[in-house]
Design an enzyme around this catalytic site. Structure first.
Site, short mmCIF file in Angstrom:
data_model
loop_
_atom_site.label_atom_id
_atom_site.label_comp_id
_atom_site.label_asym_id
_atom_site.label_seq_id
_atom_site.Cartn_x
_atom_site.Cartn_y
_atom_site.Cartn_z
N HIS A 108 -4.50 0.61 7.95
CA HIS A 108 -5.32 0.47 6.50
C HIS A 108 -6.69 0.12 6.61
CE1 HIS A 108 -4.67 -0.53 2.26
NE2 HIS A 108 -5.48 -1.55 2.54
N ASN A 142 -13.02 11.12 -1.52
CA ASN A 142 -13.59 10.27 -2.29
C ASN A 142 -13.56 8.90 -1.76
OD1 ASN A 142 -14.18 12.37 -4.25
ND2 ASN A 142 -12.08 11.94 -5.15
N CYS A 201 0.94 -1.26 0.01
CA CYS A 201 -0.15 0.06 -0.09
C CYS A 201 0.79 1.44 -0.04
CB CYS A 201 -0.96 -0.02 1.41
SG CYS A 201 -1.97 1.67 1.54
N SER A 238 -9.25 3.24 -5.70
CA SER A 238 -8.73 1.90 -5.63
C SER A 238 -8.06 1.57 -4.32
CB SER A 238 -7.75 1.86 -6.88
OG SER A 238 -6.87 2.90 -6.74
N CYS A 274 0.50 3.17 3.55
CA CYS A 274 0.82 2.59 4.88
C CYS A 274 2.05 3.13 5.24
CB CYS A 274 0.79 1.32 4.88
SG CYS A 274 -0.95 0.41 4.69
N ASN A 314 1.02 15.23 -3.32
CA ASN A 314 0.29 14.35 -4.43
C ASN A 314 1.50 13.91 -5.19
OD1 ASN A 314 -1.10 12.66 -6.14
ND2 ASN A 314 -3.11 13.55 -5.34
N GLN A 320 -8.07 14.24 -0.05
CA GLN A 320 -7.15 14.93 -0.74
C GLN A 320 -7.40 16.70 -0.53
OE1 GLN A 320 -6.23 13.75 -4.89
NE2 GLN A 320 -8.08 12.08 -4.31
N HIS A 368 -6.87 2.60 1.89
CA HIS A 368 -6.52 3.30 3.16
C HIS A 368 -7.18 4.59 3.35
CE1 HIS A 368 -2.83 3.51 5.89
NE2 HIS A 368 -3.20 4.65 5.86
N HIS A 372 -8.01 8.06 3.60
CA HIS A 372 -7.20 9.36 3.22
C HIS A 372 -8.22 10.27 2.28
CE1 HIS A 372 -7.26 7.22 -0.56
NE2 HIS A 372 -6.87 8.19 -1.27
#
Length: 342
Positions: free
Chosen positions: A108, A148, A45, A156, A48, A70, A163, A159, A161
């Site tokens: 995760h 999202n 990942c 996809s 992680c 990013n 943005q 984990h 998170h």
């Protein structure tokens, strides 16, 4: 049965509410959320702690929130100049800005709904810090913070998170809300979003949770079945304006709705969560009221709200559900996450 048009005062558009369509036959494709038990750490990942990301940078062994640039940004400080200019009257420019990722937890296998009160408060403080830092940079006119969640909205990596986009323009929806709020202030001398809160409190049917400083409700003019707003009761322009006590109230309100989302169908509930905040271009935004909007794409278990002719072609939403009914569903659920109640 609700079959009517409702005015959306923030977007200044009509929403068609046709709840009788919810029971219409459906023979199309459905989506399935995989009920897979994830481990707390995944070796491959990118998010992680301690792992190497696609850029080759290794994550620190973080134990709380973790913010980084990013690796595949849509805007960048060093975005190349655009050449040659487009043909005719078209215009373009370099996509300048900053894109960051915020990991909510080193684990995760937990979502934002599963974090405790302290962790959500800490995330709010991180959002405050990022808004202030990025908004103070030259050329940054808007700081968009969002999450999202779920494969059905294109995520996809599970984990936990979100943005942040700090851009050289103001995103269209915020721009519209600013105009509507300023116009209402000039004409009525009152805050537009405060009027929304007052109307929801007077009606009461669509309120899901309320404490001293914050409120959660499905708005009268909701476009998605389980669309909810989380807002401070005091008008403030951005998350950075929340006072210490308000941070706690706001965190409690946000946790309340996210836990109920997961409890609705006993699954990690997909959504798009967006902080609606004032631009950072130096304007006067005293009339603007910060709030979070959460737009879940599912209207039934594994059944998407598809955007079609009215939404994509016509530009107005057609809702297949009644906000009052959906609010009652969420209000009736436990505020203890189903994973902890087992």
């Amino acid at each position: 049965m609700v079959w009517e048009e409702r005015w959306h005062p923030l977007r200044e558009e009509w929403v068609i509410v046709a709840a009788h369509r919810q029971s219409r036959p459906w023979q199309g494709e459905t989506v399935a959320e995989q009920a897979v038990e994830l481990p707390a750490y995944v070796a491959d990942c990118y998010l992680c702690p301690g792992n190497v990301r696609a850029s080759g940078v290794r994550n620190p062994h973080y134990v709380d929130t973790f913010v980084f640039e990013n690796d595949f940004p849509c805007v960048a400080v060093d975005a190349p100049a655009v050449e040659p200019p487009p043909v005719g009257f078209y215009r373009n420019r370099a996509a300048r800005g900053i894109a960051r990722v915020v990991c909510y937890s080193p684990k995760h296998n937990v979502g934002l709904a599963e974090l405790d009160q302290r962790a959500v408060e800490r995330l709010l403080v991180v959002w405050q810090e990022q808004y202030r830092e990025l908004g103070a940079l030259a050329g940054v006119e808007h700081v968009l913070i969002f999450e999202n969640k779920g494969e059905v909205v294109g995520v996809s990596n599970p984990h936990p998170h979100g943005q942040i986009y700090a851009t050289n323009f103001v995103f269209k929806t915020i721009e519209q809300e600013v105009r509507a709020s300023e116009r209402y202030w000039r004409e009525r001398g009152r805050g537009l979003f405060e009027e929304v809160i007052r109307a929801e409190q007077e009606d009461g049917r669509r309120i899901i949770y309320e404490n001293e400083g914050a409120i959660v409700f499905i708005p009268y003019f909701a476009r998605y079945a389980y669309e909810t707003y989380v807002a401070p009761k005091r008008r403030c322009a951005s998350v950075s304006d929340l006072r210490d006590g308000e941070v706690g109230d706001f965190a409690a309100a946000l946790r309340e709705i996210l836990v109920r989302y997961d409890n609705l169908w006993r699954m990690p509930f997909p959504y798009v969560l967006v902080l609606h905040q004032a631009p950072t271009d130096g304007g006067d935004y005293r009339a603007f009221h910060f709030h979070i909007e959460i737009h879940p794409p599912l209207r039934q278990p594994h059944l998407l709200k598809y955007l079609a002719g009215p939404e994509i072609g016509g530009g107005n939403f057609l809702s297949d559900t009644a906000p009052e009914e959906k609010a009652a569903e969420l209000r009736a659920l436990s505020n203890v996450h189903y994973k902890r109640a087992r």
